[in-house]
Motif scaffolding. Structure first.
Motif, mmCIF file in Angstrom:
data_model
loop_
_atom_site.group_PDB
_atom_site.id
_atom_site.type_symbol
_atom_site.label_atom_id
_atom_site.label_comp_id
_atom_site.label_asym_id
_atom_site.label_seq_id
_atom_site.Cartn_x
_atom_site.Cartn_y
_atom_site.Cartn_z
ATOM 1 N N HIS A 363 0.820 -1.210 0.000
ATOM 2 C CA HIS A 363 0.000 0.000 0.000
ATOM 3 C C HIS A 363 0.855 1.261 0.000
ATOM 4 N N ALA A 364 2.014 1.185 0.643
ATOM 5 C CA ALA A 364 2.896 2.351 0.655
ATOM 6 C C ALA A 364 3.356 2.688 -0.751
ATOM 7 N N MET A 365 3.556 1.655 -1.567
ATOM 8 C CA MET A 365 3.964 1.889 -2.953
ATOM 9 C C MET A 365 2.783 2.401 -3.784
ATOM 10 N N ASP A 366 1.598 1.872 -3.516
ATOM 11 C CA ASP A 366 0.406 2.337 -4.229
ATOM 12 C C ASP A 366 0.047 3.773 -3.875
ATOM 13 N N ASP A 367 0.238 4.138 -2.600
ATOM 14 C CA ASP A 367 -0.348 5.375 -2.067
ATOM 15 C C ASP A 367 0.675 6.459 -1.742
ATOM 16 N N ARG A 368 1.924 6.279 -2.120
ATOM 17 C CA ARG A 368 2.939 7.263 -1.728
ATOM 18 C C ARG A 368 2.608 8.657 -2.266
ATOM 19 N N ASP A 369 2.108 8.740 -3.505
ATOM 20 C CA ASP A 369 1.797 10.048 -4.063
ATOM 21 C C ASP A 369 0.557 10.647 -3.403
ATOM 22 N N LEU A 370 -0.417 9.793 -3.093
ATOM 23 C CA LEU A 370 -1.580 10.261 -2.340
ATOM 24 C C LEU A 370 -1.164 10.796 -0.976
ATOM 25 N N ALA A 371 -0.287 10.060 -0.304
ATOM 26 C CA ALA A 371 0.166 10.492 1.019
ATOM 27 C C ALA A 371 0.925 11.810 0.937
ATOM 28 N N ASP A 372 1.773 11.938 -0.081
ATOM 29 C CA ASP A 372 2.515 13.191 -0.229
ATOM 30 C C ASP A 372 1.568 14.378 -0.410
ATOM 31 N N ARG A 373 0.423 14.132 -1.022
ATOM 32 C CA ARG A 373 -0.527 15.231 -1.239
ATOM 33 C C ARG A 373 -1.406 15.465 -0.015
ATOM 34 N N TYR A 374 -2.015 14.408 0.489
ATOM 35 C CA TYR A 374 -3.042 14.586 1.524
ATOM 36 C C TYR A 374 -2.495 14.517 2.949
ATOM 37 N N TRP A 375 -1.303 13.939 3.113
ATOM 38 C CA TRP A 375 -0.652 13.924 4.422
ATOM 39 C C TRP A 375 0.672 14.681 4.356
ATOM 40 N N ALA A 415 8.408 -3.703 1.957
ATOM 41 C CA ALA A 415 8.845 -3.396 3.317
ATOM 42 C C ALA A 415 10.346 -3.191 3.394
ATOM 43 N N VAL A 416 11.087 -3.943 2.597
ATOM 44 C CA VAL A 416 12.545 -3.916 2.652
ATOM 45 C C VAL A 416 13.130 -2.793 1.807
ATOM 46 N N THR A 417 12.511 -2.507 0.655
ATOM 47 C CA THR A 417 13.109 -1.554 -0.278
ATOM 48 C C THR A 417 12.446 -0.188 -0.295
ATOM 49 N N ARG A 418 11.144 -0.118 0.086
ATOM 50 C CA ARG A 418 10.360 1.123 -0.013
ATOM 51 C C ARG A 418 10.391 1.673 -1.432
ATOM 52 N N SER A 419 10.462 0.773 -2.416
ATOM 53 C CA SER A 419 10.553 1.204 -3.802
ATOM 54 C C SER A 419 9.865 0.188 -4.698
ATOM 55 N N ARG A 420 9.442 0.671 -5.880
ATOM 56 C CA ARG A 420 8.843 -0.205 -6.882
ATOM 57 C C ARG A 420 8.979 0.455 -8.242
ATOM 58 N N GLY A 421 9.211 -0.361 -9.247
ATOM 59 C CA GLY A 421 9.253 0.148 -10.609
ATOM 60 C C GLY A 421 10.385 1.113 -10.891
ATOM 61 N N GLY A 422 11.479 0.986 -10.153
ATOM 62 C CA GLY A 422 12.633 1.841 -10.406
ATOM 63 C C GLY A 422 12.567 3.213 -9.772
ATOM 64 N N GLU A 424 12.736 6.114 -6.863
ATOM 65 C CA GLU A 424 13.566 6.361 -5.687
ATOM 66 C C GLU A 424 12.834 5.875 -4.442
ATOM 67 N N ALA A 425 13.577 5.307 -3.524
ATOM 68 C CA ALA A 425 12.971 4.800 -2.294
ATOM 69 C C ALA A 425 12.246 5.924 -1.563
ATOM 70 N N TRP A 426 11.052 5.621 -1.082
ATOM 71 C CA TRP A 426 10.213 6.596 -0.384
ATOM 72 C C TRP A 426 10.431 6.434 1.110
ATOM 73 N N HIS A 427 10.932 7.484 1.753
ATOM 74 C CA HIS A 427 11.279 7.428 3.170
ATOM 75 C C HIS A 427 12.040 6.142 3.490
ATOM 76 N N PRO A 428 13.256 6.030 2.942
ATOM 77 C CA PRO A 428 14.030 4.799 3.146
ATOM 78 C C PRO A 428 14.358 4.524 4.608
ATOM 79 N N GLU A 429 14.281 5.553 5.447
ATOM 80 C CA GLU A 429 14.551 5.328 6.872
ATOM 81 C C GLU A 429 13.511 4.416 7.509
ATOM 82 N N GLN A 430 12.404 4.179 6.818
ATOM 83 C CA GLN A 430 11.355 3.314 7.354
ATOM 84 C C GLN A 430 11.425 1.891 6.797
ATOM 85 N N ARG A 431 12.528 1.546 6.152
ATOM 86 C CA ARG A 431 12.708 0.177 5.684
ATOM 87 C C ARG A 431 12.763 -0.793 6.871
#
Length: 492
Positions: A363-375, A415-422, A424-431
């Protein structure tokens, strides 16, 4: 307990933490012995040579809606759409038919154009159309579908949360798949190394799952959830969490499922701060509360009296805080499902209260852009798996299928990479550390040990050291459920 009638000897297995290959004897559904390769003998045992493949504990998906996952395959696919116009074009091009047209997978949170009742009416004036959002928390209906499902919609054509959930349940009943479809979906899960699921379908799971097992859906263990409307009946029947419900022991009574708030895509997750673009004085500017705190405490108390454990859906930071408050006040140790946005001071409360964090990393990969906008400004504590782990929470991974695919390797990778489809890792500190993620997908098990139930998977490669880009597609050569093959690409 479901198990093999013949002993099984797995030769030349590589085990995590072991320097040399081993022979593993499985008897009566359990791991009976682990010894150096070539040293185990058992007359009458079926022998399978693993050829140095890896043997690890098999996987669980800790959160699925299994009927929704099965039904999704037969619904109009809207998952790749990026606007209302694109959805309307797909609906317009759908094959003609007299019955209701059902689609799944739209996510309108970032659309440049809003959904509308008039738009959906215009492309299908003579046919009811019900479109299910990717997060399951809202539906886009035309006038005919709204009337048939008994839902009131406004000019957007959208129905959200409680009214929609009821309509979705009615829709599922009308389009229920046959047992063969369940069997195929369970077999697909077994091919990925999965031996068990926690099913949170809003249905009579305590009745439905034993019937499915009796009809041949035997590839999975199932913890079958109870929804509040069925709690009293389950308590009256003495159906406590962990109680077996079928002769094979595959289905057990699961947890009471309570929904405390909505979702991010639908902008109904209950937060402390209002959503951008919402009227701060409006009734749902900060999301929606699906169950009041007093009612939540009453449900927790009723479940505790009945011996039924509890899992509470909470996505926004205010919802998570209120659920933690209820757990603390009642003394109940339960599970929070999703825990997507958590206040900084609440991570340690998970650990202190013994609350399990059941999360869905994809879900973090699906919703990262939504989170950046709404959160915006809060995403450092969104999908914060590392913070939950370091706060002492027991972390468990799932998919929320069909919201993301029933595939634990996708969850582990996210959970391990915080990335998908090439990207950049999104908040890599949360890996999450890799072994933590693997254990969180296997009920805390990281190694095969003598005496364990033989729920095992055979892998072509070691996921503990596999390149990150290949972690989403680990080759599973075999899956054993209590020593019985549910998937076997090895031969004999």
């Amino acid at each position: 307990m479901s198990g093999a009638t013949q002993d099984l000897l797995l030769r030349d297995a590589r085990l995590p933490g072991a320097g040399t290959p081993a022979d593993v004897l499985v008897s009566a559904g359990r791991v009976a012995a682990l010894r150096p390769a070539g040293t185990v003998r058992r007359d009458g045992a079926a022998e399978v040579r693993l050829g140095g493949r890896w043997l690890r504990p098999a996987l669980w998906d800790e959160h699925v809606h299994f009927t929704q996952w099965v039904i999704r395959r037969g619904r109009l696919d809207l998952s790749g759409t990026g606007s209302a116009a694109e959805v309307l074009a797909i609906v317009r091009a759908a094959p003609p038919g007299a019955g209701m047209l059902v689609g799944y997978g739209f996510r309108d949170g970032l659309w440049p154009d809003p959904p509308s009742l008039a738009g959906l009416d215009s492309v299908a004036p003579d046919r009811p159309v019900a479109l299910v959002s990717g997060d399951l928390h809202c539906g886009w209906l035309n006038s005919r579908a709204a009337a048939l499902l008994g839902v009131t919609v406004d000019a957007s054509g959208l129905a959200r949360e409680t009214p929609w959930i009821g309509a979705l349940h009615r829709l599922d009943v009308e389009t229920a798949p046959g047992v063969a479809a369940y069997r195929a979906a369970a077999q697909d899960a077994a091919r990925l190394g999965v031996v068990g699921i926690v099913d949170f379908e809003n249905a009579d799971n305590l009745r439905d799952w034993p019937a499915r097992v009796a009809a041949g859906v035997t590839s999975l263990r199932v913890e079958a959830s109870i929804w509040p409307s069925r709690l009293a009946a389950a308590a009256e029947r003495g159906q406590r969490t962990g109680l077996p419900l079928d002769e094979q022991g595959l289905v057990t009574v699961g947890r009471l499922k309570i929904v405390a708030d909505g979702s991010l895509n639908t902008r109904t997750a209950l937060c402390w701060e209002p959503y951008p673009g919402m009227d701060p004085a409006g009734p749902h500017a900060c999301g929606m509360q699906s169950v009041a705190p007093d009612e939540l405490r009453e449900l927790l108390a009723a479940a505790r009296r009945a011996g039924i454990e509890v899992a509470v859906h909470a996505i926004g930071d205010r919802a998570n805080a209120e659920v933690l408050d209820a757990f603390e006040a009642s003394g109940v140790r339960g599970v929070i499902e999703h825990a997507q946005l958590v206040s900084a001071g609440d991570f340690a409360r998970f650990g202190r209260l013994g609350v399990v964090a059941s999360v869905q990393p994809e879900h973090a990969m699906d919703d990262r852009d939504l989170a950046d906008r709404y959160w915006h400004g809060r995403t450092g504590r969104a999908f914060a798996f590392r913070s939950l782990h370091e706060g002492g929470a027991t972390v468990r991974l799932g998919s929320d299928a069909p919201v993301s695919p029933l595939d634990p390797w996708l969850a582990i990778s996210a959970a391990v990479t915080r990335s998908r489809g090439g990207r950049e890792a999104w908040h890599p500190e949360q890996r999450l550390p890799r072994e933590v993620a693997l254990a969180a997908s296997a009920r805390g098990r990281t190694r095969v040990a003598a005496g364990d139930v033989a729920d095992l998977m055979v892998l072509d490669q070691d996921p503990a050291v596999l390149d990150e880009e290949r972690l989403r597609d680990v080759g599973v050569a075999g899956t054993l459920l209590a020593g019985r093959w549910t998937w076997n690409a090895l031969g004999r």
